[in-house]
Design a protein around this motif. Structure first.
Motif, mmCIF file in Angstrom:
data_model
loop_
_atom_site.group_PDB
_atom_site.id
_atom_site.type_symbol
_atom_site.label_atom_id
_atom_site.label_comp_id
_atom_site.label_asym_id
_atom_site.label_seq_id
_atom_site.Cartn_x
_atom_site.Cartn_y
_atom_site.Cartn_z
ATOM 1 N N GLU A 189 7.723 -3.111 -4.959
ATOM 2 C CA GLU A 189 6.412 -2.880 -5.575
ATOM 3 C C GLU A 189 5.677 -1.783 -4.835
ATOM 4 O O GLU A 189 5.878 -1.585 -3.635
ATOM 5 N N ASP A 190 4.803 -1.095 -5.589
ATOM 6 C CA ASP A 190 3.886 -0.122 -4.988
ATOM 7 C C ASP A 190 4.640 0.906 -4.115
ATOM 8 O O ASP A 190 4.245 1.182 -2.985
ATOM 9 N N THR A 239 4.598 -5.341 3.586
ATOM 10 C CA THR A 239 4.594 -3.886 3.410
ATOM 11 C C THR A 239 5.569 -3.251 4.379
ATOM 12 O O THR A 239 5.515 -3.501 5.585
ATOM 13 N N LYS A 267 5.691 4.276 -2.605
ATOM 14 C CA LYS A 267 5.032 5.585 -2.452
ATOM 15 C C LYS A 267 5.904 6.469 -1.573
ATOM 16 O O LYS A 267 6.479 5.998 -0.573
#
Ligand SMILES: C[S@@+](CC[C@H](N)C(=O)[O-])C[C@H]1O[C@@H](n2cnc3c(N)ncnc32)[C@H](O)[C@@H]1O
Length: 266
Positions: free
Chosen positions: A223-224, A240, A226
């Protein structure tokens, strides 16, 4: 579509196919205020090597050296502009740090650039996209005056109105796009993190990355995700992950404790 519009569209592609230098745009200098804004947007400094594709009178590279302490070169097809730019650099006392060459920008090695600048026609900006991604190192900044690189999300984007632009483009609108060259992360990676080994399958479209982690018999979507230059981050199982990509290796930390790493699977 009119015949003229069709000819304008097809001419650069024909020249490219016939191995003639593509006319990437007429000589129209960037207003000096735009040059300063471009270099400030990319935070150019003494560590940078700036290359301007289609350098005209050399103002972008000369300003980068004079005001921001950078080194670099410009490549320009018109010999008289190359001579003028080199003469101006000598007069300004910066000829040790910058130079201008008479060459075809499409055939110039740009791998040395930490900052790449261009003010070229919209079609030719996009003809350059693959070259930029292939030759520039992850983290290099690309600045384009007025025309975007399609499919590549800019890191920053500035729009302003300048009276100087009316005689160039007929409108006051001026745009500056800043891109950061992404590391190549698409493919399969074998990763180890505290308490888990997993295979990462990453899909990459320039700066857009998505992927899954497979381990312990289950697949989970990252997810997420970058990617900025060589900095990769994503969330997995509520944690994270941040990592630095260096060729076929990623080294990083899991927020809250522990290191993780990954090796590209050939
Ligand atoms: C719009 S001007 C930009 C000048 C300068 N970069 C600036 O921003 O002030 C574009 C320049 O690209 C040069 N040019 C066009 N096609 C080129 C090519 N294939 N190789 C090198 N230079 C080229 C033109 O001669 C012109 O000077």
């Amino acid at each position: 579509m009119s015949r003229l519009a069709l000819a304008l569209l097809v001419a650069p592609l024909l020249a490219f196919a016939q191995d003639k230098p593509v006319d990437a745009g007429p000589y129209v200098p960037s207003p000096q205020s735009v040059v300063s804004d471009m270099l400030k947007l990319a935070e150019v400094g003494p560590e940078d090597f700036v290359i301007d594709l289609g350098s005209g009178d050399g103002r972008i590279v000369r300003t980068a050296a004079l005001i921001f302490g950078a080194r670099g070169f410009g490549v320009e097809i018109k010999d008289e502009l190359v001579r003028q730019a080199n003469a101006d650099a000598r007069r300004e006392g910066i000829a040790e740090r910058v130079s201008f060459i008479n060459a075809d920008l499409f055939k110039t090695d740009i791998s040395q650039a930490t900052v790449l600048t261009m003010y070229l026609l919209p079609d030719t900006v996009n003809l350059l996209r693959e070259k930029l991604l292939a030759e520039l190192k992850p983290g290099a900044r690309v600045l384009s005056h007025d025309y975007p690189l399609s499919g590549w999300i800019p890191e920053k984007y500035v729009q302003m109105d300048l009276e100087d632009k009316v005689k160039i483009s007929g409108v006051t609108t001026t745009l500056i796009y800043l891109y950061v060259v992404p590391a190549k992360v698409g493919g399969r990676w074998q990763a180890s993190a505290p308490g888990r080994a997993m295979t990462l399958e990453l899909k990459q479209q320039i700066t857009r990355v998505s992927g899954t982690a497979r381990g312990g018999g289950t697949d989970a979507a990252l997810e997420d995700v970058k990617l900025r230059g060589g900095q990769l981050s994503f969330r997995l199982a509520g944690k994270t992950y941040r990592g630095r990509v260096s060729g076929a290796r990623i080294e990083g930390e899991v927020a809250g404790g522990g290191a993780w790493s990954a090796q590209r699977v050939k």
